[in-house]
Design a protein around this motif. Structure first.
Motif, short mmCIF file in Angstrom:
data_model
loop_
_atom_site.label_atom_id
_atom_site.label_comp_id
_atom_site.label_asym_id
_atom_site.label_seq_id
_atom_site.Cartn_x
_atom_site.Cartn_y
_atom_site.Cartn_z
N THR A 105 -15.10 -5.49 0.93
CA THR A 105 -16.07 -4.93 1.89
C THR A 105 -15.37 -4.60 3.20
O THR A 105 -14.28 -5.12 3.49
CB THR A 105 -17.17 -5.96 2.20
OG1 THR A 105 -16.55 -7.12 2.77
CG2 THR A 105 -17.94 -6.34 0.93
N ARG A 106 -16.05 -3.77 4.01
CA ARG A 106 -15.48 -3.44 5.33
C ARG A 106 -15.33 -4.68 6.19
O ARG A 106 -14.35 -4.83 6.91
CB ARG A 106 -16.42 -2.47 6.06
CG ARG A 106 -16.21 -1.08 5.63
CD ARG A 106 -17.25 -0.16 6.19
NE ARG A 106 -17.32 0.95 5.28
CZ ARG A 106 -17.19 2.22 5.66
NH1 ARG A 106 -17.05 2.51 6.94
NH2 ARG A 106 -17.24 3.18 4.78
N TYR A 107 -16.33 -5.52 6.12
CA TYR A 107 -16.31 -6.77 6.89
C TYR A 107 -15.01 -7.54 6.58
O TYR A 107 -14.28 -7.95 7.46
CB TYR A 107 -17.54 -7.60 6.53
CG TYR A 107 -17.43 -9.05 6.94
CD1 TYR A 107 -16.98 -10.01 6.03
CD2 TYR A 107 -17.76 -9.46 8.22
CE1 TYR A 107 -16.85 -11.34 6.41
CE2 TYR A 107 -17.63 -10.79 8.61
CZ TYR A 107 -17.17 -11.72 7.69
OH TYR A 107 -17.04 -13.04 8.06
N ASP B 240 -22.24 -4.16 3.08
CA ASP B 240 -21.27 -3.06 3.20
C ASP B 240 -21.18 -2.48 4.61
O ASP B 240 -20.49 -1.48 4.83
CB ASP B 240 -21.58 -1.97 2.18
CG ASP B 240 -21.06 -2.34 0.80
OD1 ASP B 240 -21.88 -2.76 -0.05
OD2 ASP B 240 -19.83 -2.25 0.60
N ALA B 241 -21.86 -3.11 5.57
CA ALA B 241 -21.73 -2.67 6.95
C ALA B 241 -20.54 -3.37 7.59
O ALA B 241 -20.16 -4.45 7.18
CB ALA B 241 -23.01 -3.01 7.71
N SER B 242 -19.96 -2.76 8.60
CA SER B 242 -18.94 -3.46 9.37
C SER B 242 -19.65 -4.53 10.20
O SER B 242 -20.88 -4.48 10.32
CB SER B 242 -18.20 -2.49 10.30
OG SER B 242 -19.07 -2.13 11.36
N PHE B 243 -18.89 -5.44 10.77
CA PHE B 243 -19.53 -6.52 11.51
C PHE B 243 -20.37 -5.98 12.68
O PHE B 243 -21.52 -6.38 12.87
CB PHE B 243 -18.49 -7.53 12.03
CG PHE B 243 -19.12 -8.66 12.77
CD1 PHE B 243 -19.09 -8.69 14.16
CD2 PHE B 243 -19.80 -9.66 12.09
CE1 PHE B 243 -19.71 -9.73 14.85
CE2 PHE B 243 -20.42 -10.68 12.77
CZ PHE B 243 -20.38 -10.72 14.15
N SER C 45 -25.72 -4.54 15.20
CA SER C 45 -26.60 -3.58 15.87
C SER C 45 -27.82 -3.27 15.01
O SER C 45 -28.91 -3.08 15.53
CB SER C 45 -25.85 -2.32 16.28
OG SER C 45 -25.43 -1.60 15.15
N LEU C 46 -27.66 -3.26 13.70
CA LEU C 46 -28.84 -3.02 12.85
C LEU C 46 -29.86 -4.14 13.00
O LEU C 46 -31.05 -3.90 13.07
CB LEU C 46 -28.42 -2.90 11.37
CG LEU C 46 -27.96 -1.50 10.93
CD1 LEU C 46 -27.30 -1.56 9.57
CD2 LEU C 46 -29.14 -0.53 10.90
#
Lengths: 136, 546, 272
Positions: free
Chosen positions: B32-34, B359-362, B367-368
């Motif tokens: 994952t990006r994280y 799958d979001a970056s940290f 922010s989400l």
């Protein structure tokens, strides 16, 4: 000759009170099946499709992995799964070559529904099994 | 399923100057990006620490990701540091300084880590406000990074004595390394799941018939666990204690995309059943094996053999403990927090599934959760699909120019040479970079059905053994027939000795979408029942994973 | 009693099952299917029940085929695509003569009515009584046999994938050997010829049944198909596709120097 010979069914306690004509009608619905020695005839836990009467040979009944009883000519097995369409209650293995006559539930059910005597006998079988299970 | 078209469009460039090798052992799938954000710095820190402690000629290890696939490189130590390293290496080998690390771990680091995990674990993310959740995510992330570094810091002590043992015995006999590692069995109960909590659990079940009945019932495993937890008295407490210890450990891998134990109650119930049923009598076998191998060692080396084996067995458990009590737990806690964030964001209609937040970056995660701003729902869904379907065999084995060969050890001071050899062998074994040793562990066959799966091998000779199969097993058998079809819903992968790509086993593996490797010729001869294997249906390889 | 026809006349799947009708159609389309007869579900049941007239009729219909015989089930209400999972595709190889068909048919009938077969049908939503027809054909004694997919099932590439071994094709289907592996482009260009490890060959026994024969050492890793045979297989793939459409799963055999078609059905999934 279609079906089972009448004398193969005659000795079966389930059919004991039927007359010759009734026996002949029922016998025609059966089909012969032979299992080689050592084969698993019925597997505990699996769905059931047929009821069998033993004509020759011997089989061993296992419940939960432990030997429970032996069956020989004139004995029958497999009826419970056909009655409530549930899983087989025991594993039955042919100890010698086993000659059977079998009937699937499409034929078994109308047979029982049409003949009250057979129905009553099956109930007696069930009651006995239930009592044995509670005692053991 | 894999999309052949996407693969041909990916270009793989070295992520930075230097030589990068694909680490498919630890990172078989895209990460994952994280993970890609968090791992490299922590990895460099931890590896730098162990290199310095042990006086190695390594500055640190680098990690980088290309299209999500993990690569590693080595940063050599600065020239001016070399003398200090030589001296340190001598101190380490003479003073057996890994014992220092071991007692440090047992007395301070491990208990402190467990306390830190429990502190985070005791917070219920569902009860936090959005702002509090963002702070909690940050705490979990920082903790995870620290634990990754910690894991790497203890790598050498897990590895050097073992490597030292392998190196020496390898010189004295021709017993293959896989067999020598078998002598470590019984020394790593943590790998087998042991702990005080598990001992307490076993004792509680022994005394409680009602609990045993519950455990044996056919009910839904989630229900079974809930009922066991709810029992009054000692049993309920023992179950809770055990579940608190292992519940948030990732069942496989390291990334927050992997499930933790509590999300697979079936696996937990099975683990408890096995523990309560009794343990393996491995001890007896190992003593015989040790005696057998010792007999092959020339007489003048046998005393040294005993000493080296003793050190290896002492530290062997660190191999798994350093992960289980560090980042494998921390990653599970991070996943839990992210899933809570995902749940909220999904409820607001801003992502399609809670799990897509993985799958979001940290920064995007925060922010989400905080105000809903960030990548769109479709974008995150697309990332998840891409990451899970990208074909692993697209990633080349190495990137960048190969480095000059390492210095001839015979020119180095003896302790340094010994240390390098020990580390080289052990790391080579861990990372699989030594072809010969790797081949001891890898079986090749026809790539019949794509995908990668890791799980316990179950050797089945025929229908009479079908009841030995447990959900998640890898079927290993000579060949399959339609009688085997009833097992398919339980299996994670299929491996056969014979058969081609059009045989029954190959066809059913593809039908069921599980990895399949057929025609290996020797799987049933070379894979022992119960060992953990990785089946790579894209490469046609089956690897015994230590 | 109705219920037995030469294979080339099998038209109704409701009577004879999809395998019989498929093979019959292939025959009608001029494909090299070995001669045979199709037996309906009703007559198979009558034979299993012990009906003498049915038994005699079946023996009479099959007599011209000589012996030995290959007897295969042809289920009536499962379409070919899903049938690979029914576990009901019982194939009895080498029934020595038409006189022994009664026992073979009885076995097939019970296999279709077994506990596991019925359970499986119920799980996929079929609650009706099964009906199983039978295909009886002259049994071949092939030099080599195997399977061909007219499109690569792993990656969907437009090429034929062939796996072959010595003797009867069951060795390949059941995965008992590592077969030779061939890939041919539809133009006929051979892209790959990889010898397998063919330690056994399944051969017929004179008294009925089959056995696993050990293959001579020099043949274990020798390719069992030459270029002429590969070209013939490519041609067969072409014809099958023209008639039935793309992505076919074909079982074939070379016997007495000729190529025979034993099965042609749709590939269930192409691995993606």
């Amino acid at each position: 000759m279609t079906g089972a010979p009448v004398d193969a069914l005659q000795r079966v306690p389930l059919f004991a009170d039927l007359n010759q004509r009734e026996l002949k009608q029922i016998a025609r619905l059966f089909k012969r099946r032979t299992f080689p020695a050592g084969e698993t005839v019925v597997q505990e836990g699996s769905g059931g499709a047929a009821f069998y009467v033993i004509e020759s040979g011997e089989a061993t009944v296992f419940v939960a992995g432990k030997e429970y009883s032996t069956l020989g000519p004139g004995d029958y097995f497999g009826e419970i799964a056909l009655i409530d369409e549930g899983a087989r209650l025991a594993t039955i293995t042919a100890t010698s070559e086993l000659g059977c006559y079998g009937i699937t539930f499409w034929d078994f059910r109308p047979l029982v529904e049409a003949n009250g005597v057979i129905g009553w006998k099956l109930l007696q079988s069930l009651a006995r099994m239930y009592r044995e299970a509670r005692a053991g | 399923m894999t999309n052949a078209d996407t693969v041909t469009e990916l270009r793989f460039e070295p992520p930075a100057p230097g030589y990068w090798e694909r680490d498919a052992v630890h990172f078989p799938r895209p990460m994952t990006r994280y993970w890609q954000e968090v791992h490299p710095a922590a990895f460099a820190r931890g590896t730098g620490d162990f290199a310095r402690f042990y006086g190695m000629l390594v500055g640190s290890l680098g990690s980088a990701y290309v299209h999500g696939f993990g690569y590693r490189s080595m940063v050599p130590v600065a020239d001016e540091e070399v003398p200090a390293r030589f001296q340190r290496a001598a101190e380490v080998m003479q003073g057996k300084l890994w014992r220092e690390q071991l007692s440090d771990w047992d007395e301070r680091v491990k208990p402190d880590s467990i306390e830190a995990h429990r502190a985070l674990q005791s917070v219920d993310p569902a009860g936090l406000s959005d702002q509090e959740l963002v702070e909690y995510l940050t705490r979990c992330r920082d903790h995870h990074a620290a634990m990754i570094a910690q894991h790497m810091r203890y790598t050498a002590s897990a590895v050097v004595p073992t490597g030292d043992f392998l190196a020496h015995v390898g010189d004295w006999t021709d017993v293959p390394p896989a067999e020598l590692l078998g002598l470590m069995r019984g020394t790593a109960p943590v790998s087998a799941g042991a702990s005080d909590e598990l001992e307490r659990l076993i004792a509680a079940f022994e005394a409680d018939a009602q609990a045993r009945e519950l455990l044996a019932s056919d009910d839904d495993p989630g229900q079974v666990l809930a009922s066991l937890r709810a029992l009054d008295g000692e049993t309920g407490e023992a179950v809770s204690g055990y579940l608190d210890l292992v519940g948030y450990r990732l069942l496989d891998g390291f990334d927050i995309s992997e499930p933790y134990a509590l999300s697979m109650p079936d696996a937990l119930v099975r683990a408890i059943q096995i523990a309560v049923a009794g343990r393996d009598l491995e001890g007896a076998d190992v003593d015989a094996a040790v005696a057998d191998i010792r007999g092959k060692v020339p007489e003048q080396h046998r005393a040294e053999f005993d000493e080296l084996l003793g050190e290896a067995r002492l530290t062997y458990r660190l191999r798994d403990e350093r992960g289980v009590f560090s980042d494998i737990w921390a990653s599970g806690l991070m996943r839990r927090a992210v899933l809570e964030g995902g749940r909220r964001v999904a409820e607001r209609g801003q992502i399609h599934e809670p799990v897509h937040l993985i799958d979001a970056s940290f920064d995007e995660m925060c922010s989400l959760v905080a105000d809903g701003s960030g990548p769109s729902a479709d974008e995150l869904a697309a990332r998840a699909t891409e990451r899970t379907t990208r074909a692993p065999n697209a990633a080349p084995r190495s990137l960048g120019d190969p480095p000059p060969p390492p210095p001839d050890p015979s020119g180095l001071p003896p302790d340094v040479a010994r240390l390098m050899r020990a580390t080289g062998i052990a790391l080579g074994h861990l990372f699989g970079s030594s072809e010969a040793e790797h081949d001891e562990q890898v079986l090749r066959g026809l790539a019949a059905s794509p995908g990668i799966y890791e799980g316990p091998a179950r050797l089945i000779s025929g229908p009479s053994e079908f009841d030995r199969i447990v959900t998640g097993d890898v079927l290993v058998t000579q060949s399959t027939t339609e009688a085997f079809n009833i097992l398919l819903p339980l299996l994670g992968a299929i491996v056969t000795d014979s058969g081609g790509l059009l045989s029954h086993s190959a066809i059913v593996a593809r039908e069921y979408g599980i990895p399949g490797v057929v025609g290996t010729r020797e799987a049933t001869g070379r894979i022992a029942d119960g060992v953990r294997v990785r089946v790579d249906g894209d490469a046609g390889e089956v690897t015994v994973v230590e | 009693m109705k219920g037995t026809v030469p294979l080339v006349k099998a038209h109704e799947t409701a009577l004879y099952g999809s395998k019989a009708v498929g093979l019959g159609q292939a025959m009608r389309d001029g494909l090299p299917v070995p001669p045979g007869v199709a037996l309906s579900g009703a007559i198979v049941e009558a034979v299993a029940a012990g009906n003498d007239r049915a038994i005699k009729q079946v023996a009479k219909t099959a007599r011209p085929l000589g012996g030995p015989l290959a007897v295969r089930s042809s289920a009536v209400d499962e379409d070919g695509a899903d049938a690979s999972f029914a576990g009901q595709h019982l194939t009895l190889l080498n029934v020595p003569s038409s006189e022994q068909l009664g026992a073979a048919l009885s076995e097939i009938w019970w296999s279709a009515n077994s506990d596991s077969a019925i359970s499986y049908r119920q799980r996929v939503g079929l609650f009706t009584r099964p009906s199983v027809g039978v295909v009886v054909q002259a049994l071949l004694d092939p030099e080599s046999a195997g399977v061909m997919f007219t499109r690569n099932p792993i990656n969907g590439a437009d090429e034929r994938m062939i796996e072959a071994s010595w003797g009867l094709g069951e060795a390949v289907v059941a995965g008992q050997v590592i077969p030779d592996s061939y890939r041919i482009h539809r133009s006929g260009e051979v892209l790959q010829r990889t010898p397998g490890f063919k330690k056994i060959a399944i051969r017929t026994l004179p008294e009925g049944g089959t056995f696993e024969q050990e293959v001579q050492p020099e043949l274990v890793e020798q390719l069992c198909l030459d270029d002429g045979q590969l070209a013939a297989l490519n041609g067969l793939a072409d014809r099958c596709e023209q008639i039935y459409g793309p992505a076919r799963d074909i079982e074939w055999a070379f016997a007495d120097g000729k190529l025979h078609l034993l099965q042609c059905r749709a590939v269930t999934r192409s691995g993606s």
